[in-house]
Design a protein around this motif. Structure first.
Motif, PDB file in Angstrom:
ATOM      1  N   VAL A  96       0.843  -1.201   0.000  1.00 10.57           N
ATOM      2  CA  VAL A  96       0.000   0.000   0.000  1.00 10.57           C
ATOM      3  C   VAL A  96       0.876   1.248   0.000  1.00 10.57           C
ATOM      4  CG1 VAL A  96      -1.645   1.348   1.371  1.00 10.57           C
ATOM      5  CG2 VAL A  96      -2.010  -1.107   1.053  1.00 10.57           C
ATOM      6  N   ASP A  99       2.318   1.772  -3.395  1.00  9.78           N
ATOM      7  CA  ASP A  99       1.312   2.290  -4.321  1.00  9.78           C
ATOM      8  C   ASP A  99       1.069   3.778  -4.097  1.00  9.78           C
ATOM      9  OD1 ASP A  99       1.089  -0.234  -5.400  1.00  9.78           O
ATOM     10  OD2 ASP A  99      -0.842  -0.692  -4.436  1.00  9.78           O
ATOM     11  N   ILE A 100       1.010   4.176  -2.833  1.00 11.61           N
ATOM     12  CA  ILE A 100       0.792   5.597  -2.520  1.00 11.61           C
ATOM     13  C   ILE A 100       1.975   6.419  -2.996  1.00 11.61           C
ATOM     14  CG2 ILE A 100       0.615   7.265  -0.628  1.00 11.61           C
ATOM     15  CD1 ILE A 100      -1.113   5.139   0.831  1.00 11.61           C
ATOM     16  N   GLN A 101       3.182   5.944  -2.733  1.00 16.17           N
ATOM     17  CA  GLN A 101       4.371   6.672  -3.167  1.00 16.17           C
ATOM     18  C   GLN A 101       4.415   6.781  -4.689  1.00 16.17           C
ATOM     19  OE1 GLN A 101       8.142   4.978  -2.121  1.00 16.17           O
ATOM     20  NE2 GLN A 101       9.195   6.910  -2.410  1.00 16.17           N
ATOM     21  N   LEU A 104       1.844   9.342  -5.727  1.00 14.08           N
ATOM     22  CA  LEU A 104       2.343  10.692  -5.436  1.00 14.08           C
ATOM     23  C   LEU A 104       3.359  11.125  -6.486  1.00 14.08           C
ATOM     24  CD1 LEU A 104       2.858  10.808  -1.569  1.00 14.08           C
ATOM     25  CD2 LEU A 104       1.528  12.429  -2.933  1.00 14.08           C
ATOM     26  N   ARG A 147      -6.136  15.052  -4.731  1.00 11.02           N
ATOM     27  CA  ARG A 147      -6.859  13.959  -4.068  1.00 11.02           C
ATOM     28  C   ARG A 147      -7.631  13.121  -5.073  1.00 11.02           C
ATOM     29  NH1 ARG A 147      -8.963  17.518   1.071  1.00 11.02           N
ATOM     30  NH2 ARG A 147      -7.156  17.130   2.417  1.00 11.02           N
ATOM     31  N   MET A 150      -5.119  11.058  -7.061  1.00  7.76           N
ATOM     32  CA  MET A 150      -4.609   9.970  -6.209  1.00  7.76           C
ATOM     33  C   MET A 150      -5.650   8.856  -6.125  1.00  7.76           C
ATOM     34  SD  MET A 150      -1.505  10.405  -4.812  1.00  7.76           S
ATOM     35  CE  MET A 150      -1.555   9.448  -3.318  1.00  7.76           C
ATOM     36  N   ARG A 151      -6.908   9.243  -5.948  1.00  8.63           N
ATOM     37  CA  ARG A 151      -7.968   8.241  -5.866  1.00  8.63           C
ATOM     38  C   ARG A 151      -8.025   7.432  -7.154  1.00  8.63           C
ATOM     39  NH1 ARG A 151     -12.642   7.440  -7.722  1.00  8.63           N
ATOM     40  NH2 ARG A 151     -12.932   9.469  -8.653  1.00  8.63           N
ATOM     41  N   LEU A 154      -4.902   5.151  -7.389  1.00  6.80           N
ATOM     42  CA  LEU A 154      -4.924   4.042  -6.438  1.00  6.80           C
ATOM     43  C   LEU A 154      -6.022   3.039  -6.784  1.00  6.80           C
ATOM     44  CD1 LEU A 154      -4.137   5.971  -3.154  1.00  6.80           C
ATOM     45  CD2 LEU A 154      -2.621   4.429  -4.416  1.00  6.80           C
TER      46      LEU A 154
END
Length: 166
Positions: A96, A99-101, A104, A147, A150-151, A154
């Protein structure tokens, strides 16, 4: 005027923000060092009663932008997932975080900066606007777009993973 030792307490947050901006540990450390050198050289410009942390982040942001400009629009580094992904003790959490990195890293610089300042460093919109030198409404719209992107990124990763399992 703050004592130079007061700057030390802000190093961990400066370093975290720098690593997220440049996505390279060595360059992040250089950016933090440059920021602290500039802060010490210009300490007389800090306004007593002001937010020292916000002032330091403003200095760092300006240095980062200057570095980008001097690189003529080229990215400063490549994403180094092996060194920059925090591992919290479990494989799922590490995936997770990766994936976030990665998501970003795919944001435009302006959106990533706002996301990191407001989301990670928990600056108020007004403070983030001062740091970035933009109106507060710009911070809010960039954050909203960041945001949403990102959504999307992801959720796209989740769809790809489910398709790979099938």
């Amino acid at each position: 005027m703050p004592h130079p030792t007061e700057l030390i307490q802000h190093i961990p947050r400066l370093r975290r923000y720098a690593r997220a901006l440049v996505r390279d540990a060595a360059r992040a450390d250089d950016l933090v060092q440059d920021t602290l050198e500039r802060a010490l050289a210009k300490l007389e410009l800090w306004r007593p009663g002001g937010d020292l942390r916000a002032w330091l982040f403003t200095l760092m942001h300006n240095l980062f932008v200057n570095q980008l400009r001097s690189a003529h629009g080229h990215t400063l580094c490549e994403l180094d997932e092996a060194n920059d992904v925090p591992v919290s003790g479990g494989q799922t959490e590490a995936l997770v975080a990766r994936d976030i990195q990665a998501a970003l890293a795919r944001l435009p610089d302006e959106q990533r900066e706002v996301m990191l300042l407001v989301g990670l460093e928990q600056f108020a919109y007004a403070d983030a606007a001062r740091i970035l030198g933009v109106p507060q409404g710009t911070v809010m719209s960039r954050l909203s777009r960041a945001r949403e992107r990102m959504r999307q990124l992801l959720e796209g990763n989740q769809v790809k993973k489910l398709q790979a399992v099938k």
